[in-house]
Motif scaffolding. Sequence first.
Motif, PDB file in Angstrom:
ATOM      1  N   ASP A   8       1.006  -1.083  -0.118  1.00  0.00           N
ATOM      2  CA  ASP A   8      -0.003   0.144   0.206  1.00  0.00           C
ATOM      3  C   ASP A   8       0.798   1.352   0.042  1.00  0.00           C
ATOM      4  O   ASP A   8       0.641   2.099  -0.735  1.00  0.00           O
ATOM      5  N   TYR A  11       2.639   1.772  -3.197  1.00  0.00           N
ATOM      6  CA  TYR A  11       1.640   2.104  -4.352  1.00  0.00           C
ATOM      7  C   TYR A  11       1.291   3.720  -3.957  1.00  0.00           C
ATOM      8  O   TYR A  11       1.355   4.473  -5.243  1.00  0.00           O
ATOM      9  N   GLN A  15       1.823   6.363  -7.264  1.00  0.00           N
ATOM     10  CA  GLN A  15       0.686   7.221  -7.455  1.00  0.00           C
ATOM     11  C   GLN A  15       1.112   8.550  -7.299  1.00  0.00           C
ATOM     12  O   GLN A  15       0.857   9.213  -8.144  1.00  0.00           O
ATOM     13  N   VAL A 110      -5.210   1.462 -13.165  1.00  0.00           N
ATOM     14  CA  VAL A 110      -4.894   0.737 -11.926  1.00  0.00           C
ATOM     15  C   VAL A 110      -5.407   1.133 -10.584  1.00  0.00           C
ATOM     16  O   VAL A 110      -5.733   0.349  -9.851  1.00  0.00           O
ATOM     17  N   GLY A 111      -6.146   2.087 -10.586  1.00  0.00           N
ATOM     18  CA  GLY A 111      -7.033   2.572  -9.656  1.00  0.00           C
ATOM     19  C   GLY A 111      -8.229   1.528  -9.323  1.00  0.00           C
ATOM     20  O   GLY A 111      -9.025   1.339  -8.039  1.00  0.00           O
ATOM     21  N   ILE A 113      -7.880  -1.696  -9.524  1.00  0.00           N
ATOM     22  CA  ILE A 113      -7.470  -2.811  -9.151  1.00  0.00           C
ATOM     23  C   ILE A 113      -7.434  -3.039  -7.703  1.00  0.00           C
ATOM     24  O   ILE A 113      -6.891  -2.269  -7.020  1.00  0.00           O
ATOM     25  N   ASN A 114      -7.970  -4.251  -6.942  1.00  0.00           N
ATOM     26  CA  ASN A 114      -8.070  -4.293  -5.584  1.00  0.00           C
ATOM     27  C   ASN A 114      -6.845  -4.934  -5.035  1.00  0.00           C
ATOM     28  O   ASN A 114      -6.718  -4.562  -3.891  1.00  0.00           O
ATOM     29  N   GLN A 118      -0.899  -6.432  -7.022  1.00  0.00           N
ATOM     30  CA  GLN A 118      -0.996  -6.104  -8.573  1.00  0.00           C
ATOM     31  C   GLN A 118      -1.084  -4.830  -8.979  1.00  0.00           C
ATOM     32  O   GLN A 118      -0.721  -4.338  -9.663  1.00  0.00           O
ATOM     33  N   ARG A 119      -1.837  -4.037  -8.017  1.00  0.00           N
ATOM     34  CA  ARG A 119      -1.700  -2.513  -8.272  1.00  0.00           C
ATOM     35  C   ARG A 119      -0.592  -1.865  -8.473  1.00  0.00           C
ATOM     36  O   ARG A 119      -0.091  -1.077  -9.351  1.00  0.00           O
ATOM     37  N   ARG A 122       1.294  -3.052 -12.048  1.00  0.00           N
ATOM     38  CA  ARG A 122       0.916  -2.799 -12.981  1.00  0.00           C
ATOM     39  C   ARG A 122       1.175  -1.117 -13.208  1.00  0.00           C
ATOM     40  O   ARG A 122       1.398  -0.790 -14.241  1.00  0.00           O
ATOM     41  N   LEU A 123       1.115  -0.388 -11.989  1.00  0.00           N
ATOM     42  CA  LEU A 123       1.381   0.943 -12.033  1.00  0.00           C
ATOM     43  C   LEU A 123       3.145   1.244 -12.480  1.00  0.00           C
ATOM     44  O   LEU A 123       3.533   1.933 -13.100  1.00  0.00           O
TER      45      LEU A 123
END
Length: 717
Positions: A8, A11, A15, A110-111, A113-114, A118-119, A122-123
């Motif tokens: 988290d 990300y 982000q 990407v947002g 994706i839970n 993976q988030r 992918r980002l």
Amino acid sequence: MTATEPFDVAYQVLQAWTTAATGEQVTAPPALTAAAWQLCGQSPQSTWPSLPDALDTIFTRLRTGSSQQRQQWQKPAMLRCDEDTLFPQDKPVKPDNALADNLRQVLQAVGQINDPEQRVERLLFGLQWYAWSLPSPLPAVSLYDLARLHAAVAAAQTADPEHRIALVGGDLSGLQEFLYSIPAEGAARQLRGRSFYLQLLTDACANYVLRESGMPLCNLLYAGGGRFYVVVPGHVVDQVLGWRKHLGRILLKAHHGLLYLALGATQPFAPDTYSDTTWIELTQAIDRDKRRRFAALDPNEFAQMFQPRMPRPPRSADEQPDDRLGESLAELGRQLTRAVLLQVGTATEPLAGETWRAVTTQLGWQYEFLPQPPVRAGRFRILALDDEAAPHSPAQAISVGPRYTVTEAYRLQEDDLREPSDEELRPGDVAPFTVLARRSKGVARIAVLRMDVDNLGDLFGKGLDRPAGLASLAVTAALSSALSRFFEGWVGELCRRMNQTEGGIYAVYSGGDDLFLVGSWHVMPELARTIRNDFVRYTTGIIPDGIPPVSVSAGITLHQAGYPLYQAAEDAGNALDAAKSYTRPDGRNKDAITFLGQTLSWQEFAEASRLKDELVTLIEQGAPRSLLITLQRLSLYARPRYNRDGVEQLTVGPWVWQGVYQFTRLAERSSDEVKQKIIDLRERLLSSEGIMARTIIPAGLAARWAQLLLRSRDRNR
């Protein structure tokens, strides 16, 4: 702390940097904002760092000692392995709105994706495609490289009770013996499979460390060339001994001690205390483990290395050898010929048997080649091996990540099958070395080319101007990325181009900072010179006549198609060593090539290539072939001598007037069309200006080169 918290936090960081690239305002926790400023080597402020307009290349940080170093800029563009995209520009180019729009769409996709893991992945893919050439607040470091390091440090700190981090590094040893200890007749079937397997094995070991330390993909700073580096939480350093034991047990069982992963780690440290000594500590730790192979194993397991192994039972002449690993690697090489995508997923359970898949699944990972992306996304990574599978939209960019791999090999055509062969060959198959030798001009030989970057340790150390703290590590990551794009991307493109000409190239390996190529001998010298010139242009923007700040050396050796591969590799390695030991009259060393047993600077080699073309034309126009013998003999007599202080001294002696006499006689025996050309060549080589310019030295290599090109096939044996 939950298991997903490091993902988290990673990300959040990725982000924030992606949002900054879109031009929108960034909202991030104060701690992450302060860390972003510190990573850029600046005092923390309350707002997120702003981005400059253009990215200067990492090689502008080179310490050349020259005040006239040119500033070079990276063109902002989606990642592609083409010259216009990869090579530097003379002027800064401001990113257009297209890249920002693409990153905005990446964030939106990407947002949705839970899954936290993976988030992040992918980002990270989206940033690698669209932000590799975007500027960051740290000069000469791309937004992608800075963002992934920031995310890695934040994730590792979050997972450590004392907010410390550590670096873990791995180095796979025994690569050369594993690669080249195969019979020459089976080399074309297994060689590429073995080379790519070593890449997969490095990747699997690196991902094992990531998984065991609970870290996301961004924490893998580099993986290639048998080495990897990972940012981990400080407390997991205590687990490194257990990792050594587990990985050593798997590799010992699979390869009987031939391959070993040396694993080292730094002591836990606070991110703001990172310095050059931290990196030195890591490399020393890896070297210590490399000197104590398998020492982490239990005594009984360690003793297995020294137990005699029963030889395989004798087999008849028609019976195929029982080599399951070798056959699986040969099949891997065949699949690689048609591969465009690589799927990487976790292994639900290890496979049994003696295959490369069994090894990687025991490490927890399985790899599959795909002709096209899967319809549905899953808990796996899809990697594009070349531009053929590159995404065409932001939605695809988060599903497929770049993984350039030099997989080029000349494939058989109908014309290649006209001559009889002991092997069953079909059009489209990877050509065996016998075919590569037959496709050579002149003498039927293959050539082995080995090249690597000169003074790489200095380049990663004092060769670059580095800021203090973790920003120094960001510079290291950016340099690794830049070298990988050249050796793993652009070299493959050059090999593809060469395979469209008269010869044939088989790329055994290219990655990190070095390469190993096999091919028709007559195309290899020009390919080596192209790679060298392109590398200098890639790092400086020009091909200098003087001293390039970063250089490569090369060694080329010629062999019959059935020559033992391990010996050919050793011979080419010795030729490369000779090039790296070369010293010019001005005292500068390396930046040279050894070919046909003679070592020259790249400038002298270019002159030899020009002379070779001139000599071939002269012989074809009717000049006596003894001209080539004369030149080789004169070059041998003119070889420089060294005084007691080791200083090279120009040798001027009887060879000069003997050469003038022999050239004059050769001219007298030639037609009027050729006579004047021989006289002109005599003046260029044996006049006072020619002697001072040492032109006779490359002329000797040119004569031998031309001789091999002109040799008729009935004299090849």
